[in-house]
Design an enzyme around this catalytic site. Structure first.
Site, PDB file in Angstrom:
ATOM      1  N   ARG A   1       0.818  -1.218   0.000  1.00  0.00           N
ATOM      2  CA  ARG A   1       0.000   0.000   0.000  1.00  0.00           C
ATOM      3  C   ARG A   1       0.849   1.264   0.000  1.00  0.00           C
ATOM      4  NH1 ARG A   1      -4.068  -1.328   4.824  1.00  0.00           N
ATOM      5  NH2 ARG A   1      -2.286  -2.487   5.558  1.00  0.00           N
TER       6      ARG A   1
ATOM      7  N   LYS B   1     -18.263  30.838  -5.408  1.00  0.00           N
ATOM      8  CA  LYS B   1     -18.421  32.009  -6.273  1.00  0.00           C
ATOM      9  C   LYS B   1     -18.538  33.318  -5.509  1.00  0.00           C
ATOM     10  CE  LYS B   1     -21.465  29.389  -9.300  1.00  0.00           C
ATOM     11  NZ  LYS B   1     -22.831  29.222  -9.791  1.00  0.00           N
TER      12      LYS B   1
ATOM     13  N   CYS C   1     -28.599  17.594  -2.347  1.00  0.00           N
ATOM     14  CA  CYS C   1     -29.333  17.869  -3.582  1.00  0.00           C
ATOM     15  C   CYS C   1     -30.708  17.194  -3.559  1.00  0.00           C
ATOM     16  CB  CYS C   1     -28.487  17.301  -4.712  1.00  0.00           C
ATOM     17  SG  CYS C   1     -29.374  17.087  -6.220  1.00  0.00           S
TER      18      CYS C   1
ATOM     19  N   THR D   1     -32.705  17.483  -6.531  1.00  0.00           N
ATOM     20  CA  THR D   1     -33.146  17.543  -7.930  1.00  0.00           C
ATOM     21  C   THR D   1     -33.955  16.304  -8.325  1.00  0.00           C
ATOM     22  OG1 THR D   1     -31.359  18.983  -8.594  1.00  0.00           O
ATOM     23  CG2 THR D   1     -32.295  17.612 -10.321  1.00  0.00           C
TER      24      THR D   1
ATOM     25  N   GLY E   1     -22.167  12.562  -4.516  1.00  0.00           N
ATOM     26  CA  GLY E   1     -22.617  11.218  -4.156  1.00  0.00           C
ATOM     27  C   GLY E   1     -21.610  10.381  -3.398  1.00  0.00           C
TER      28      GLY E   1
ATOM     29  N   SER F   1     -28.576  25.291  -4.377  1.00  0.00           N
ATOM     30  CA  SER F   1     -29.870  25.660  -4.964  1.00  0.00           C
ATOM     31  C   SER F   1     -30.982  25.577  -3.923  1.00  0.00           C
ATOM     32  CB  SER F   1     -30.231  24.714  -6.110  1.00  0.00           C
ATOM     33  OG  SER F   1     -29.206  24.610  -7.023  1.00  0.00           O
TER      34      SER F   1
ATOM     35  N   TYR G   1     -40.781  31.342 -10.310  1.00  0.00           N
ATOM     36  CA  TYR G   1     -41.005  30.236 -11.231  1.00  0.00           C
ATOM     37  C   TYR G   1     -40.158  28.998 -10.901  1.00  0.00           C
ATOM     38  CZ  TYR G   1     -36.829  32.381 -13.202  1.00  0.00           C
ATOM     39  OH  TYR G   1     -35.578  32.925 -13.338  1.00  0.00           O
TER      40      TYR G   1
ATOM     41  N   SER H   1     -36.888  25.087  -4.755  1.00  0.00           N
ATOM     42  CA  SER H   1     -35.607  24.740  -4.143  1.00  0.00           C
ATOM     43  C   SER H   1     -35.196  23.346  -4.603  1.00  0.00           C
ATOM     44  CB  SER H   1     -35.778  24.756  -2.629  1.00  0.00           C
ATOM     45  OG  SER H   1     -34.788  23.969  -2.024  1.00  0.00           O
TER      46      SER H   1
HETATM   47  P1  5GP Z   1     -21.689  15.709  -2.338  1.00  0.00           P
HETATM   48  O1  5GP Z   1     -20.209  15.453  -2.374  1.00  0.00           O
HETATM   49  O2  5GP Z   1     -22.096  16.547  -1.165  1.00  0.00           O
HETATM   50  O3  5GP Z   1     -22.500  14.455  -2.438  1.00  0.00           O
HETATM   51  O4  5GP Z   1     -22.040  16.529  -3.657  1.00  0.00           O
HETATM   52  C1  5GP Z   1     -21.459  17.788  -3.911  1.00  0.00           C
HETATM   53  C2  5GP Z   1     -22.064  18.357  -5.167  1.00  0.00           C
HETATM   54  O5  5GP Z   1     -23.490  18.508  -5.057  1.00  0.00           O
HETATM   55  C3  5GP Z   1     -21.603  19.753  -5.535  1.00  0.00           C
HETATM   56  O6  5GP Z   1     -20.310  19.794  -6.059  1.00  0.00           O
HETATM   57  C4  5GP Z   1     -22.669  20.200  -6.514  1.00  0.00           C
HETATM   58  O7  5GP Z   1     -22.422  19.748  -7.816  1.00  0.00           O
HETATM   59  C5  5GP Z   1     -23.902  19.483  -5.997  1.00  0.00           C
HETATM   60  N1  5GP Z   1     -24.816  20.424  -5.323  1.00  0.00           N
HETATM   61  C6  5GP Z   1     -24.523  21.328  -4.358  1.00  0.00           C
HETATM   62  N2  5GP Z   1     -25.618  21.992  -3.976  1.00  0.00           N
HETATM   63  C7  5GP Z   1     -26.639  21.509  -4.716  1.00  0.00           C
HETATM   64  C8  5GP Z   1     -28.040  21.814  -4.784  1.00  0.00           C
HETATM   65  O8  5GP Z   1     -28.585  22.646  -4.055  1.00  0.00           O
HETATM   66  N3  5GP Z   1     -28.770  21.111  -5.696  1.00  0.00           N
HETATM   67  C9  5GP Z   1     -28.195  20.188  -6.515  1.00  0.00           C
HETATM   68  N4  5GP Z   1     -28.960  19.573  -7.411  1.00  0.00           N
HETATM   69  N5  5GP Z   1     -26.890  19.844  -6.448  1.00  0.00           N
HETATM   70  C10 5GP Z   1     -26.128  20.511  -5.559  1.00  0.00           C
END
Ligand code: 5GP
Length: 399
Positions: free
Chosen positions: A26, A77, A185, A187, A226, A324, A339, A342
């Site tokens: 390793r 940002k 997220c 979505t 993820g 978001s 429109y 979250s």
């Molecule tokens: P994690 O490592 O926490 O599983 O995923 C991080 C990623 O989730 C970020 O780099 C970004 O692409 C995505 N992400 C962050 N905030 C939001 C959100 O409010 N909505 C969605 N759809 N994706 C998010």
């Protein structure tokens, strides 16, 4: 509706299979990668892990901590060009810091300001929730024309044709992959749209790597979202991710910025406070708060005082939210548009200590994974890795 019959996979749907190998221990596994890019003339070497450009994790302290591991931080940002320039002036390690922008004109202006001060162009992360619009490809291409030397990463998308479109027509070097896998997220819950992340990585990396612009110069991808445990990072690299981006795994570490909740702990030191008010209620309240009240009698020379335990502030948990989410929209955009809805959640993440401990855990997992499957480097991991589909990945309950 057309239905694709093949079941697509996520990290929990597979396990990597160990294989007999002459591979090194390793300790000798090489976790560094060197990349040349499809457009940018730069070359980059390091540990290809990135902190997400969320406002909690894409911070200056994170950049310092991850740079110690030769890993990348995509700054969020909401830092001003001046703050970024001050940081670069002081720390001088631009190779592992990406500057994030959205699609606004002010974002380009801010990049110009940073460039003028640095005397060269920074690495750029163009980040929007849905990278599938023609306007986005056009915007990326404009950024490429303005900053021909920068390593440009852009996303997010999750399918091969859009990966190729962004590289070929958007001037992008690294395409960020992931629609809906993120820990903060929603979505997939709000829209029903997404793509299982492991299959997305396999299919998109194949599409990107197939595009070559010169010796060793090809399209690259970053698997974004993820990963919950080191095993997921191993599986992402085994599936041919060139970079892996982490939000939730780094959230709650000391280097995060945002809304912390604190424990108040007694640290064994007592502080003397003179007692000017002596009503019974006041004295009782001090005693309830752990104070020891001293009211000397007339024969003593001391004055009335209370000894209070000194409290120290320890980080307890961090508010972690999707960019978001209503929370982030309220903070930066005066609320979610009429429109829109979250697409992020708000969570409380327990304090995890230094980011270095999370990185060490991931590095250890990656080394061990390579040794198990017979790879001497993460570069070799996809070639050596064989996976099986499973119904259960691990024992997840106490006996
Ligand atoms: P994690 O490592 O926490 O599983 O995923 C991080 C990623 O989730 C970020 O780099 C970004 O692409 C995505 N992400 C962050 N905030 C939001 C959100 O409010 N909505 C969605 N759809 N994706 C998010």
């Amino acid at each position: 509706m057309k239905i694709v019959d093949e079941i697509k996979l996520d990290f929990d749907d597979i396990l990597l299979v160990p294989a007999r190998s002459p591979a090194a221990s390793r300790k000798q596994v090489n976790l560094k990668r060197t990349y040349k890019f499809f457009h940018s003339p730069k070359e980059w070497t390091g540990l290809p892990i990135m902190a997400a450009n969320m406002d909690t994790t894409g911070t200056f302290p994170m950049a310092v901590a991850l740079n110690n591991h030769d890993a990348i931080t995509c700054l969020h940002k909401h830092y001003s060009a001046k703050q970024i320039n001050d940081y670069f002036e002081y720390y001088n390690h631009e190779k592992n810091v990406w500057v994030s922008i959205g699609m606004g004109n002010q974002d380009i202006a801010s990049l110009h300001t940073i460039c003028q001060q640095l005397h060269h162009s920074p690495n750029i992360c163009i980040d929007i929730a849905n990278g599938y619009t023609e306007k986005f490809v056009g915007f990326c291409s404009d950024v490429r024309k303005l900053f021909p030397d920068s390593i440009i990463m852009a996303g997010n998308v999750c399918t091969p044709e859009m990966v190729q479109e962004l590289i070929l027509h958007g001037g992008v070097d690294i395409v960020k992959i992931g629609i809906g896998p993120g820990s903060a997220c929603t979505t997939r819950l709000k829209t029903g749209v997404g793509y299982p992340q492991l299959s997305a990585i396999i299919e998109c990396s194949h599409a990107a790597h197939g595009l070559k612009s010169g010796e060793g110069r090809m399209g690259l991808i970053c698997a974004d979202g993820g990963c919950r445990i080191p095993a997921d990072v191993c599986k992402a690299f085994a599936a041919n991710a060139d970079f892996v981006m982490l939000g939730g795994m780094l959230a709650g570490t000391n280097e995060c910025e945002g809304e912390w909740e604190y424990h108040l702990d007694k640290d064994g030191v007592w502080i003397r406070q003179e007692l000017y008010e002596r009503s019974d209620d006041f004295v009782a309240a001090l005693a309830r708060g752990g104070g020891v009240v001293n009211i000397p009698n007339d024969s003593m020379t001391d004055s009335p005082h209370v000894m209070l335990p000194k409290m120290s502030k320890q980080k307890k948990s961090l508010l972690f939210y999707g960019m978001s989410s209503d929370k982030a929209q309220d903070k930066y955009n005066s609320g979610t548009n009429d429109y829109a809805t979250s697409e992020g959640r708000v969570k409380t993440i327990p304090y995890k200590g230094a980011a270095a401990s999370i990185m060490k855990d991931i590095e250890g997992g990656l080394r061990s994974c390579c040794a198990y499957v017979g790879a001497t480097s993460i570069k070799d991991l996809p070639k050596c890795a064989k996976a099986v589909k499973v119904n259960r990945t691990h024992f997840d309950r106490t006996v």
